[in-house]
Each structure stands twice: as C-alpha cells, then as structure tokens.
Design a protein around this motif. Structure first.
Motif, PDB file in Angstrom:
ATOM      1  N   VAL A   1       0.850  -1.192   0.000  1.00 23.79           N
ATOM      2  CA  VAL A   1       0.000   0.000   0.000  1.00 23.79           C
ATOM      3  C   VAL A   1       0.880   1.234   0.000  1.00 23.79           C
ATOM      4  O   VAL A   1       1.794   1.363   0.820  1.00 23.79           O
ATOM      5  N   ILE A   2       0.628   2.101  -0.955  1.00 24.37           N
ATOM      6  CA  ILE A   2       1.362   3.371  -1.036  1.00 24.37           C
ATOM      7  C   ILE A   2       0.329   4.507  -1.160  1.00 24.37           C
ATOM      8  O   ILE A   2      -0.824   4.256  -1.519  1.00 24.37           O
TER       9      ILE A   2
ATOM     10  N   PRO B   1       6.789  11.764  -6.911  1.00 26.34           N
ATOM     11  CA  PRO B   1       6.039  11.626  -8.162  1.00 26.34           C
ATOM     12  C   PRO B   1       6.320  10.245  -8.776  1.00 26.34           C
ATOM     13  O   PRO B   1       7.414   9.718  -8.603  1.00 26.34           O
ATOM     14  N   ASN B   2       5.349   9.691  -9.445  1.00 26.84           N
ATOM     15  CA  ASN B   2       5.511   8.360 -10.068  1.00 26.84           C
ATOM     16  C   ASN B   2       5.859   7.242  -9.100  1.00 26.84           C
ATOM     17  O   ASN B   2       6.509   6.279  -9.470  1.00 26.84           O
ATOM     18  N   LYS B   3       5.435   7.383  -7.885  1.00 29.49           N
ATOM     19  CA  LYS B   3       5.770   6.373  -6.878  1.00 29.49           C
ATOM     20  C   LYS B   3       5.280   4.987  -7.304  1.00 29.49           C
ATOM     21  O   LYS B   3       5.974   3.989  -7.164  1.00 29.49           O
TER      22      LYS B   3
ATOM     23  N   VAL C   1       7.640   1.719  -7.679  1.00 26.98           N
ATOM     24  CA  VAL C   1       7.504   0.505  -6.867  1.00 26.98           C
ATOM     25  C   VAL C   1       7.356  -0.729  -7.761  1.00 26.98           C
ATOM     26  O   VAL C   1       7.982  -1.763  -7.546  1.00 26.98           O
ATOM     27  N   LYS C   2       6.547  -0.595  -8.804  1.00 35.03           N
ATOM     28  CA  LYS C   2       6.359  -1.723  -9.724  1.00 35.03           C
ATOM     29  C   LYS C   2       7.682  -2.140 -10.350  1.00 35.03           C
ATOM     30  O   LYS C   2       8.004  -3.318 -10.437  1.00 35.03           O
ATOM     31  N   ALA C   3       8.446  -1.145 -10.779  1.00 35.68           N
ATOM     32  CA  ALA C   3       9.709  -1.448 -11.447  1.00 35.68           C
ATOM     33  C   ALA C   3      10.674  -2.149 -10.488  1.00 35.68           C
ATOM     34  O   ALA C   3      11.371  -3.088 -10.865  1.00 35.68           O
TER      35      ALA C   3
END
Ligand SMILES: C[S@@+](CC[C@H](N)C(=O)[O-])C[C@H]1O[C@@H](n2cnc3c(N)ncnc32)[C@H](O)[C@@H]1O
Ligand SMILES: [Zn+2]
Length: 293
Positions: free
Chosen positions: A195-196, A216-218, A222-224
């Motif tokens: 959870v973010i 930004p683009n968190k 995280v996915k990467a």
C-alpha cells in the motif's frame, strides 16, 4: 509465540534458525536475544541500533496508534483482510505452517486486524504471524496489544530475518521496501500486498500545512523495483473523505515523515488548524511471487 513460528526467524548474526530458550531466542551458535517483557524481540545488532534512521520515534508511534484507533482507515484494513483471506484459503492445507508477515508493521493495526479477521475463517490452518519494524516502540505497542503475533525489531535494509521462501502472505503498508529480501523470503506463488499513497493523498492538508510531498511516479517506481521477482496481479485505488478533529490532524501530521521537518511555526499552524476534511487516497498493489524457474 508458538515454537514452530519462532523457528522461522533467523539469527541476525549467522542467519541460522532461532529457538526459544527461557526468555531468550538463541541460534545454534549461541547468539542470544532477550524477549522483552511485552513479548517482542529486538534482533537489531548494536551497530544497527545506532543507525542514522531509527524508524518512527516514540511520539510518532503513539500518534499513529491514537489515529488508527479512531477508525478512519478501517476501509483500507478491511480491503486488505478480504484479499488476504481470498489468497490464503486457496492454499493447500498441507502448507504448515502458513506464514503471514507485515514488514514495517508500525504498532500493528493492519496485522492485528488481519489476524482477528482470519482466525475464525482459517480455523484449520496453522498460521504464524510476524510483525517487523525498526522502531522498538512500534514492536512494543504491537506486542502488548496483539497476542499471538511475533513482533520483532529489525531493519528491512539489513534483512528480513525470516527463512528463505517461508512467507505465503506479506503486507507492506506505507513502509520501506527491500525488493531482494522480499523476493528471498516469499514462497513461490505467495502474495505481496503493497500500500502506497496515491497522488492527492491528504492533498488539502499537505497544501495548507506545508507537509512533505509524495514522490512523483511512486506507483511506477515501486512496480519497477519489484518486477524481477514478482508479477503485478492487481492494482486498485481506495479513496474517500474523512472529517478530522483538530487533535486528529495533529496526530496525523505527527505520524508522517513531516514530523522531522516542520518548523516551530509550522507546528503552531498544525496545532491551531482545528477540524478539517481530508481525502485519504491509497493504492493497493498486489504482486505474486514468481515461481522459481
Ligand atoms: C508510515 S509508518 C507505517 C506503519 C504501518 N505499516 C501502518 O501503516 O500503520 C512506516 C513504518 O516503517 C518503519 N520503518 C522505517 N524504516 C524502517 C526499516 N529500515 N526497517 C523496518 N521498518 C522501518 C517505521 O518505524 C514505521 O513504523
Ligand atoms: Zn547466530
């Protein structure tokens, strides 16, 4: 905490299995860690204890407990519970024990509620619950309230201190990640729920009170980071408005990283805010541990 659960913990010095000996946990090399009166165990080595980032401080953890106890995040908690149950009930029951771990668990709110939810629903499973946090106060409050959960103090940066491939379900809520360690401790096919904050989480307060922003683009970041060991299986936003009292606003700010950065003047403003509306916006990402090839 049950002996077969303790055996899933590993020694921070030599990484061999721990077992309970009196009021301590010991490895075969006789490295020994005292179990505190409240029932948690500190597995942080002394050099780690002096680390630059000690995790949440005592006032932060207490503010978090007070705030979460007001129930504003129950909806997030219930969503996690349902997803977790859905995943775990599909596991073969021969899987013994089933291991659930919350990394960066704080004072234990989400893990404690998860256990309460699962206990009557997974009666025939043998489940071990672990809550790990680098903050001693967090582990202390967690252990005091939630019996039957093994809370331990350790830094995710240094290692998760659980056996390889042991974990069927991992929670990571608003807490730091270590992708290599997540991959190592998760069982093939295991479910990781991260959870973010979504963009716009607490936006109103953030703007008015000058709180730290969200990276930004968190979400993409995280996915990467998790891509090499995990497959993204689900992604959803949970967003709603809450009405906060003045005290809740103070607790909310106190439990965020802004705590370390606000000036005296900014704190005065936080304390005089009074009742406020805030939008809570969470992203729940579900990752499946890849099966080894
Ligand atoms: C924002 S709080 C979230 C706590 C809990 N998951 C919750 O949502 O209530 C972040 C937590 O991460 C912990 N933390 C920070 N650095 C850590 C590290 N290196 N290893 C483990 N936990 C850490 C903090 O002590 C704090 O309890
Ligand atoms: Zn050892």
């Amino acid at each position: 905490v049950k002996a077969r659960c303790v055996a899933i913990l590993v020694c921070p010095v030599c990484r061999q299995s721990l077992r309970a000996v009196g009021r301590a946990l010991k490895c075969p090399q006789s490295h020994s860690f005292d179990v505190a009166r409240e029932g948690y165990v500190n597995l942080l080595l002394s050099r780690g204890r002096r680390a630059v980032i000690p995790g949440d401080s005592v006032p932060m953890v207490r503010a978090r407990r007070r705030f979460l106890d007001r129930g504003h995040t129950t909806r997030l908690s219930s969503a996690l519970n349902e997803r977790a149950h859905h995943h775990l009930r599909q596991l073969a029951q021969g899987h013994s024990p089933t291991v659930v771990a919350d990394i960066g668990c704080g004072e234990g709110y989400y893990l404690g509620r998860l256990k309460q939810y699962l206990d009557p629903r997974l009666e025939r499973h043998d489940v071990c619950y672990f809550g790990m946090d680098v903050s001693k106060e967090a582990a202390r409050l967690g252990a005091r309230r939630y019996r039957g959960i093994c809370f331990f103090v350790a830094s995710v940066r240094r290692g998760i201190l659980l056996q390889n491939g042991a974990v069927q379900l991992m929670l990571n809520v608003f807490a730091p990640r270590n992708p290599a360690e997540f991959g190592r401790v998760m069982a093939p096919g295991g479910l990781l729920m991260v959870v973010i904050p979504a963009p716009g989480h607490l936006a109103e307060l953030r703007g008015d009170l000058n709180l730290l922003g969200i990276e930004p683009n968190k979400r993409e970041h995280v996915k990467a980071l998790l891509e090499s060991d995990f497959v993204l299986e689900g992604e959803r936003e949970i967003a709603y408005q809450v009405a906060l009292t003045g005290e809740e606003v103070v607790d909310l700010v106190t439990m965020t990283p802004s705590f370390w950065h606000l000036s005296d003047r900014a704190w005065r403003e936080v304390r005089t805010t009074g009742p406020a509306q805030a939008g809570l916006r969470f992203v729940l990402l579900e990752f499946r541990r890849k099966t080894a090839v």
